[in-house]
Write a protein that holds these residues in place. Structure first.
Motif, PDB file in Angstrom:
ATOM      1  N   UNK A   1     -13.058  -5.830  -8.615  1.00  0.00           N
ATOM      2  CA  UNK A   1     -14.459  -6.457  -7.928  1.00  0.00           C
ATOM      3  C   UNK A   1     -15.514  -6.461  -8.863  1.00  0.00           C
ATOM      4  N   UNK A   2     -15.819  -5.176  -9.724  1.00  0.00           N
ATOM      5  CA  UNK A   2     -17.278  -5.240 -10.231  1.00  0.00           C
ATOM      6  C   UNK A   2     -16.996  -6.375 -11.119  1.00  0.00           C
ATOM      7  N   UNK A   3     -16.100  -6.739 -11.916  1.00  0.00           N
ATOM      8  CA  UNK A   3     -16.118  -7.775 -12.952  1.00  0.00           C
ATOM      9  C   UNK A   3     -16.125  -9.069 -12.205  1.00  0.00           C
TER      10      UNK A   3
ATOM     11  N   UNK B 177      -4.858  -6.385   5.034  1.00  0.00           N
ATOM     12  CA  UNK B 177      -4.427  -7.095   3.892  1.00  0.00           C
ATOM     13  C   UNK B 177      -3.936  -5.968   2.919  1.00  0.00           C
ATOM     14  N   UNK B 178      -2.343  -6.108   2.547  1.00  0.00           N
ATOM     15  CA  UNK B 178      -1.980  -5.294   1.412  1.00  0.00           C
ATOM     16  C   UNK B 178      -1.722  -6.312   0.413  1.00  0.00           C
ATOM     17  N   UNK B 179      -1.873  -5.776  -0.985  1.00  0.00           N
ATOM     18  CA  UNK B 179      -1.828  -6.737  -2.063  1.00  0.00           C
ATOM     19  C   UNK B 179      -0.966  -5.682  -2.999  1.00  0.00           C
ATOM     20  N   UNK B 180       0.531  -5.984  -3.260  1.00  0.00           N
ATOM     21  CA  UNK B 180       1.259  -5.262  -4.007  1.00  0.00           C
ATOM     22  C   UNK B 180       2.084  -6.063  -5.257  1.00  0.00           C
ATOM     23  N   UNK B 181       2.488  -5.374  -6.229  1.00  0.00           N
ATOM     24  CA  UNK B 181       3.520  -5.895  -7.115  1.00  0.00           C
ATOM     25  C   UNK B 181       4.680  -5.657  -6.533  1.00  0.00           C
TER      26      UNK B 181
ATOM     27  N   UNK C 139     -10.637   1.852  -6.596  1.00  0.00           N
ATOM     28  CA  UNK C 139     -11.348   1.171  -5.244  1.00  0.00           C
ATOM     29  C   UNK C 139     -10.412   0.995  -3.871  1.00  0.00           C
ATOM     30  N   UNK C 140      -9.162   0.719  -4.205  1.00  0.00           N
ATOM     31  CA  UNK C 140      -8.349   0.529  -3.042  1.00  0.00           C
ATOM     32  C   UNK C 140      -8.134   1.820  -2.341  1.00  0.00           C
ATOM     33  N   UNK C 141      -8.608   2.900  -2.941  1.00  0.00           N
ATOM     34  CA  UNK C 141      -8.494   4.372  -1.904  1.00  0.00           C
ATOM     35  C   UNK C 141      -9.877   4.698  -1.286  1.00  0.00           C
ATOM     36  N   UNK C 142     -10.863   3.791  -1.548  1.00  0.00           N
ATOM     37  CA  UNK C 142     -12.122   4.331  -1.274  1.00  0.00           C
ATOM     38  C   UNK C 142     -12.675   4.373   0.350  1.00  0.00           C
ATOM     39  N   UNK C 143     -11.499   3.434   0.877  1.00  0.00           N
ATOM     40  CA  UNK C 143     -11.703   3.345   2.442  1.00  0.00           C
ATOM     41  C   UNK C 143     -10.919   4.420   3.187  1.00  0.00           C
ATOM     42  N   UNK C 144      -9.708   4.055   3.596  1.00  0.00           N
ATOM     43  CA  UNK C 144      -8.790   4.975   4.310  1.00  0.00           C
ATOM     44  C   UNK C 144      -7.786   4.648   2.990  1.00  0.00           C
ATOM     45  N   UNK C 145      -7.215   5.789   2.317  1.00  0.00           N
ATOM     46  CA  UNK C 145      -6.210   5.761   1.270  1.00  0.00           C
ATOM     47  C   UNK C 145      -4.881   5.609   1.707  1.00  0.00           C
TER      48      UNK C 145
ATOM     49  N   UNK D 108       4.621   1.692  -5.333  1.00  0.00           N
ATOM     50  CA  UNK D 108       4.505   0.466  -5.758  1.00  0.00           C
ATOM     51  C   UNK D 108       3.217   0.153  -6.437  1.00  0.00           C
ATOM     52  N   UNK D 109       3.245  -0.534  -7.572  1.00  0.00           N
ATOM     53  CA  UNK D 109       1.905  -0.726  -8.153  1.00  0.00           C
ATOM     54  C   UNK D 109       0.869  -1.725  -7.125  1.00  0.00           C
ATOM     55  N   UNK D 110      -0.225  -1.515  -7.229  1.00  0.00           N
ATOM     56  CA  UNK D 110      -1.495  -2.292  -6.465  1.00  0.00           C
ATOM     57  C   UNK D 110      -2.163  -3.296  -7.967  1.00  0.00           C
ATOM     58  N   UNK D 111      -2.056  -4.337  -7.823  1.00  0.00           N
ATOM     59  CA  UNK D 111      -2.745  -4.992  -9.066  1.00  0.00           C
ATOM     60  C   UNK D 111      -4.174  -5.051  -8.828  1.00  0.00           C
ATOM     61  N   UNK D 112      -4.802  -5.010 -10.049  1.00  0.00           N
ATOM     62  CA  UNK D 112      -6.312  -5.485  -9.894  1.00  0.00           C
ATOM     63  C   UNK D 112      -6.739  -6.754  -9.122  1.00  0.00           C
ATOM     64  N   UNK D 113      -7.661  -6.737  -8.140  1.00  0.00           N
ATOM     65  CA  UNK D 113      -7.933  -7.854  -7.447  1.00  0.00           C
ATOM     66  C   UNK D 113      -9.214  -7.546  -6.594  1.00  0.00           C
ATOM     67  N   UNK D 114      -9.695  -8.834  -6.362  1.00  0.00           N
ATOM     68  CA  UNK D 114     -10.952  -8.779  -5.364  1.00  0.00           C
ATOM     69  C   UNK D 114     -11.074 -10.060  -4.527  1.00  0.00           C
ATOM     70  N   UNK D 115     -11.987 -10.013  -3.657  1.00  0.00           N
ATOM     71  CA  UNK D 115     -12.179 -10.920  -2.724  1.00  0.00           C
ATOM     72  C   UNK D 115     -13.507 -11.850  -3.083  1.00  0.00           C
TER      73      UNK D 115
END
Length: 206
Positions: free
Chosen positions: A202-204, A125-129, A110-116, A183-190
């Motif tokens: 996000x779905x969960x 907003x970037x979220x990375x491990x 889902x983090x690639x669905x906009x501008x990958x 770098x990894x992008x962790x699962x996350x949502x707003x």
């Protein structure tokens, strides 16, 4: 490429969200400030190691700032990127090992669905491990667009002083460096406009 001391590269396919020792976060580039670790909303240390989600209030996060959390024993970086940084990301594709983030287990789809190229739910907003995918060191954020000793055409990003790996401000790895993966992008949502929940898709979280 051979690794120092016989160590294997970080196998993120198998170990993506296993507990890792949190490395000391590197110095922040000139003009960028680090926000202290968020503690008030975090669960207990035992719960975090077990994978409990953590929340962050980003309402006070200013452009160019990095907030640092801990989730599953790993440093999580939340960075508010400037327009100049976002505009620079597409210009780097030809210098990157995986510019389109085709290694699917390095980020949720889902983090690639906009501008990958942004690798984020919101462009700014970037979220990375914050662990290098070579040997697990914690890279430094060097976010100013200016020449650096290791790159005369530096457009901002992350530099790992351990073995000189480089990543852009979306966490995409450069060619010709020891790190094999982005770098990894962790699962996350707003949860809302100002609250990020790390560890839940996000779905969960809907």
């Amino acid at each position: 490429m051979a690794n120092d001391g016989g160590n294997e590269p970080v196998n993120t396919g198998r170990r993506r969200f296993l507990t890792a020792t949190t490395a000391v976060v590197g110095a922040v580039g000139a003009g960028f400030a680090a926000v202290p670790f968020i503690k008030s909303w975090n669960p207990s240390a035992r719960a975090k190691l077990a994978g409990a989600p953590v929340m962050a209030d980003i309402s006070g996060l200013q452009e160019g700032q990095r907030m640092i959390l801990e989730w599953r024993g790993q440093p999580i970086w939340i960075v508010k990127r400037s327009k100049a940084i976002l505009d620079a990301l597409p210009t780097l594709d030809g210098r990157l090992r995986d510019p389109e983030s085709k290694v699917v287990d390095q980020q949720p789809a889902y983090v690639l669905q906009g501008d990958p190229e942004y690798r984020s739910l919101k462009p700014e907003i970037s979220v990375l491990v914050g662990l290098c995918t070579h040997l697990g060191c914690s890279p430094e954020m060097v976010a100013e667009i200016r020449p650096e000793p290791y790159d005369a055409d530096w457009k901002g990003g992350y530099f790992c002083p351990c073995h000189k790996s480089r990543f852009d401000m979306a966490g995409r790895v450069f060619q010709g460096v020891p790190a094999p993966l982005n770098l990894l992008v962790p699962p996350h949502h707003y949860q809302d406009d100002n609250t990020i929940v790390i560890g839940v898709d996000p779905e969960a979280g809907a």
